[in-house]
Enzyme design. Sequence first.
Site, PDB file in Angstrom:
ATOM      1  CB  SER A 191      -3.064  -8.718   7.694  1.00  0.00           C
ATOM      2  OG  SER A 191      -2.315  -7.540   7.875  1.00  0.00           O
TER       3      SER A 191
ATOM      4  CG  ASP B 154      -4.918  -5.868  -2.229  1.00  0.00           C
ATOM      5  OD1 ASP B 154      -3.974  -5.501  -1.510  1.00  0.00           O
ATOM      6  OD2 ASP B 154      -4.811  -5.970  -3.461  1.00  0.00           O
TER       7      ASP B 154
ATOM      8  CE1 TYR C 214       0.069   7.086  -3.373  1.00  0.00           C
ATOM      9  CE2 TYR C 214      -0.742   5.038  -2.398  1.00  0.00           C
ATOM     10  CZ  TYR C 214       0.024   5.703  -3.349  1.00  0.00           C
ATOM     11  OH  TYR C 214       0.753   4.987  -4.261  1.00  0.00           O
ATOM     12  CG  ASP C 215      -3.939   8.085   5.543  1.00  0.00           C
ATOM     13  OD1 ASP C 215      -4.740   7.712   4.668  1.00  0.00           O
ATOM     14  OD2 ASP C 215      -3.786   7.484   6.623  1.00  0.00           O
TER      15      ASP C 215
HETATM   16  P1  IMP Z   1      -2.851  -2.738   1.478  1.00  0.00           P
HETATM   17  O1  IMP Z   1      -3.602  -3.544   0.482  1.00  0.00           O
HETATM   18  O2  IMP Z   1      -3.690  -2.417   2.684  1.00  0.00           O
HETATM   19  O3  IMP Z   1      -1.520  -3.299   1.815  1.00  0.00           O
HETATM   20  O4  IMP Z   1      -2.580  -1.327   0.801  1.00  0.00           O
HETATM   21  C1  IMP Z   1      -1.805  -1.166  -0.369  1.00  0.00           C
HETATM   22  C2  IMP Z   1      -1.232   0.232  -0.433  1.00  0.00           C
HETATM   23  O5  IMP Z   1      -2.304   1.187  -0.533  1.00  0.00           O
HETATM   24  C3  IMP Z   1      -0.448   0.646   0.811  1.00  0.00           C
HETATM   25  O6  IMP Z   1       0.901   0.327   0.679  1.00  0.00           O
HETATM   26  C4  IMP Z   1      -0.663   2.158   0.847  1.00  0.00           C
HETATM   27  O7  IMP Z   1       0.252   2.789  -0.004  1.00  0.00           O
HETATM   28  C5  IMP Z   1      -2.042   2.323   0.261  1.00  0.00           C
HETATM   29  N1  IMP Z   1      -3.087   2.413   1.304  1.00  0.00           N
HETATM   30  C6  IMP Z   1      -3.877   1.388   1.744  1.00  0.00           C
HETATM   31  N2  IMP Z   1      -4.730   1.810   2.675  1.00  0.00           N
HETATM   32  C7  IMP Z   1      -4.463   3.130   2.852  1.00  0.00           C
HETATM   33  C8  IMP Z   1      -5.023   4.127   3.703  1.00  0.00           C
HETATM   34  O8  IMP Z   1      -5.939   3.899   4.505  1.00  0.00           O
HETATM   35  N3  IMP Z   1      -4.491   5.364   3.587  1.00  0.00           N
HETATM   36  C9  IMP Z   1      -3.488   5.673   2.723  1.00  0.00           C
HETATM   37  N4  IMP Z   1      -2.928   4.783   1.922  1.00  0.00           N
HETATM   38  C10 IMP Z   1      -3.415   3.517   1.980  1.00  0.00           C
END
Ligand code: IMP
Length: 198
Positions: free
Chosen positions: A9, A71, A155-156
């Site tokens: 990452s 992910d 989305y927090d």
């Molecule tokens: P990733 O796999 O961590 O890149 O997350 C994919 C998507 O999920 C991100 O672009 C956010 O929109 C959402 N997301 C992931 N983790 C969080 C979190 O902890 N809080 C809010 N949204 C999240």
Amino acid sequence: MFETIVLASGNKDKIKELRATLKPLGVTLKSTYDFPELEEVVEDRPTLEGNALKKAEYVHHETGLPTLSDDTGLEVDALNGAPGVYSARYAGESVTYQDNNDKLLDELSEVPTQDRKAQFRTVAAFVTDKGQYAFEGICRGEILKEERGEQGFGYDPVFKPEGYELTFAELGADEKNKISHRGKAIQKFYNWLKKHPS
Ligand code: IMP
């Protein structure tokens, strides 16, 4: 003990958080910043597990080092688990967090409070010469009818974890990490690492 682990990452918050978690074990954490020749992995698998594994396999193959990848998706009960694996591009390609939140609130505009349950789910995949391992973390909660709070990301502002009155965007990073999907998945990984030193 694994001396060095790569996090597949370039997200500075994730790197900082994991580095702090692994420090007591004496593990050095590298990231994609240490390997500029690595290519961007397209997250095109239909599941969180599939995407996490795809990223970890690629980086492990290229670096020869044990690699962790994660992910995450937001799974809303009333939307049969959507946006799930498509959480980053729920409102379309190249959209902002705001676009995604707007779409989510719009889709749920007719859904009453008691039916707005949802969960964040993270799958962390760890790939070494010896095998592939997956660690899941889930945080249940509900989607509010409007955004609240300024901290965090994604989305927090619309997600209120179960048992709390504040949204993830109001809680602050330390509190969030203790109960979050990613925090739980990383804690499982940490516990596994302690039992499997090499
Ligand atoms: P990733 O796999 O961590 O890149 O997350 C994919 C998507 O999920 C991100 O672009 C956010 O929109 C959402 N997301 C992931 N983790 C969080 C979190 O902890 N809080 C809010 N949204 C999240």
